[in-house]
Design a protein around this motif. Structure first.
Motif, mmCIF file in Angstrom:
data_model
loop_
_atom_site.group_PDB
_atom_site.id
_atom_site.type_symbol
_atom_site.label_atom_id
_atom_site.label_comp_id
_atom_site.label_asym_id
_atom_site.label_seq_id
_atom_site.Cartn_x
_atom_site.Cartn_y
_atom_site.Cartn_z
ATOM 1 N N ALA A 112 -2.365 11.355 -9.868
ATOM 2 C CA ALA A 112 -3.890 11.251 -9.781
ATOM 3 C C ALA A 112 -4.182 9.715 -9.600
ATOM 4 C CB ALA A 112 -4.299 12.091 -10.898
ATOM 5 N N GLY A 113 -5.153 9.516 -8.494
ATOM 6 C CA GLY A 113 -5.664 8.213 -8.655
ATOM 7 C C GLY A 113 -4.595 7.296 -8.001
ATOM 8 N N TYR A 114 -3.606 7.925 -7.015
ATOM 9 C CA TYR A 114 -2.439 7.091 -6.734
ATOM 10 C C TYR A 114 -2.831 5.772 -5.869
ATOM 11 C CZ TYR A 114 -2.819 9.210 -2.174
ATOM 12 O OH TYR A 114 -3.236 9.997 -0.871
ATOM 13 N N PRO A 115 -4.016 5.309 -5.068
ATOM 14 C CA PRO A 115 -4.326 4.351 -4.504
ATOM 15 C C PRO A 115 -4.426 3.218 -5.702
ATOM 16 C CG PRO A 115 -5.554 6.062 -3.559
ATOM 17 C CD PRO A 115 -4.881 6.636 -4.601
ATOM 18 N N ALA A 116 -4.913 3.528 -6.549
ATOM 19 C CA ALA A 116 -5.042 2.429 -7.779
ATOM 20 C C ALA A 116 -3.657 1.645 -8.151
ATOM 21 C CB ALA A 116 -5.547 2.943 -8.871
ATOM 22 N N PHE A 117 -2.434 2.788 -7.876
ATOM 23 C CA PHE A 117 -1.263 2.038 -8.272
ATOM 24 C C PHE A 117 -0.743 0.941 -7.092
ATOM 25 C CE2 PHE A 117 -0.941 5.892 -10.891
ATOM 26 C CZ PHE A 117 0.046 5.578 -11.898
#
Length: 302
Positions: free
Chosen positions: A284-289
């Motif tokens: 979830a929210g993988y662009p933040a990684f």
């Protein structure tokens, strides 16, 4: 199956493996070491590395952890022994932690490496009513953990970035070069000479709360000796599904509580140490990684 926004993801096979009632041999072992009949058994939701059940013996609640995953003896053959030593060590902390009650390290009686420990009151919170208090409560725990005098050499293992099956960038990566540079950094030396005692798996799922206050810190099987930022970075990665602002707020609170400065190397080490899981299914929210990894790589290279 969709992944939940926070917490742990379980498929049907995982639930059967980890949440099914312990076999009769395991419960008989509990009765033999606890000195009474098992009155109740309930699976505890949470981590995915082992099977964890709440058992009640003569009115006393205990936690039974069994390392049932078939890959565990290969990937980490001494994990139960390490957890036992870590539980003995953290008994000195001024933070509620589980007490070690009994072990079957080779699984001679229970079939798999097994730990029996005391139960702590409280519950895990992934959806706090007050985000600032939640982050502050977690951030304030770490300086106490990190201030613990180091044990004798060999008691607690040194920190190492988790090994991965593959170090290729995840298929959803927009900047593969950032990931490749991150792998180079993670494979480099662990920085700093000021190494401390680490929980090593510090995140909201291992912090217990009761009446708005922290009531315990559990799951010590990954305890290590290394840079203090390792615990911060691991928690930051677990907070990225809430957004980078939440992870950064946690870091700021930790810096204020500890008087330390966060080293972005810990972001790189944590994210690269999760590559296999990130590749299998985007979190979830993988662009933040990728955003966090790119920022850390840029900071480390000026």
């Amino acid at each position: 199956m969709s992944r939940p926004p926070h917490g742990f993801n379980e498929d049907a096979a995982t639930r059967r493996l980890l949440r099914s009632r312990p076999p009769a041999a395991a419960l008989a072992w509990v009765e033999s070491v606890a000195g009474g009949p098992v009155e109740a058994v309930r699976a505890l939701r949470g981590g995915l590395s082992s099977s964890v059940h709440l058992v009640t013996v003569a009115g006393e609640r205990m936690v039974l952890r069994r390392y049932v995953r078939p890959e565990t003896p290969v990937d980490d053959p001494g994990i139960a022994d390490h957890e036992a030593r870590a539980l003995d060590f953290v008994a000195q902390l001024p933070i509620p932690t589980p007490r070690l009650l009994a072990t079957d390290l080779a699984g001679e009686d229970t079939g798999v490496p097994t730990i029996l420990m005391s139960w702590l009151p409280g519950r895990v919170t992934w959806s706090p009513s007050n985000m600032d208090d939640w982050l502050r409560g977690m951030a304030n725990l770490l300086p106490t953990v990190h201030a613990t005098p180091l044990p004798a050499p060999g008691v607690i293992r040194p920190f190492a970035t988790y090994r991965q099956r593959s170090y290729d960038p995840p298929p959803w990566a927009r900047s593969p070069a950032v990931w490749r540079r991150g792998v180079e950094i993670a494979h480099g030396p662990v920085p700093g000479a000021d190494h401390v005692f680490l929980h090593r798996d510090f995140h909201p799922g291992n912090v217990l709360w009761r009446r708005g206050r922290v009531s315990g810190l559990v799951d010590w099987q990954a305890a290590s000796i290394g840079p203090a930022g390792v615990d911060v970075g691991h928690c930051r990665a677990n907070l990225l599904s809430y957004g980078t602002e939440v992870a950064d707020s946690f870091t700021t609170l930790w810096e204020r509580a500890s008087g330390r400065h966060y080293d972005p190397w810990a972001d790189v080490s944590t994210i690269i140490g999760w590559l296999d899981g990130l590749r299998d299914e985007p979190p979830a929210g993988y662009p933040a990684f990728e955003e966090t990894l790119a920022r850390a790589v840029a900071e480390l290279h000026g």
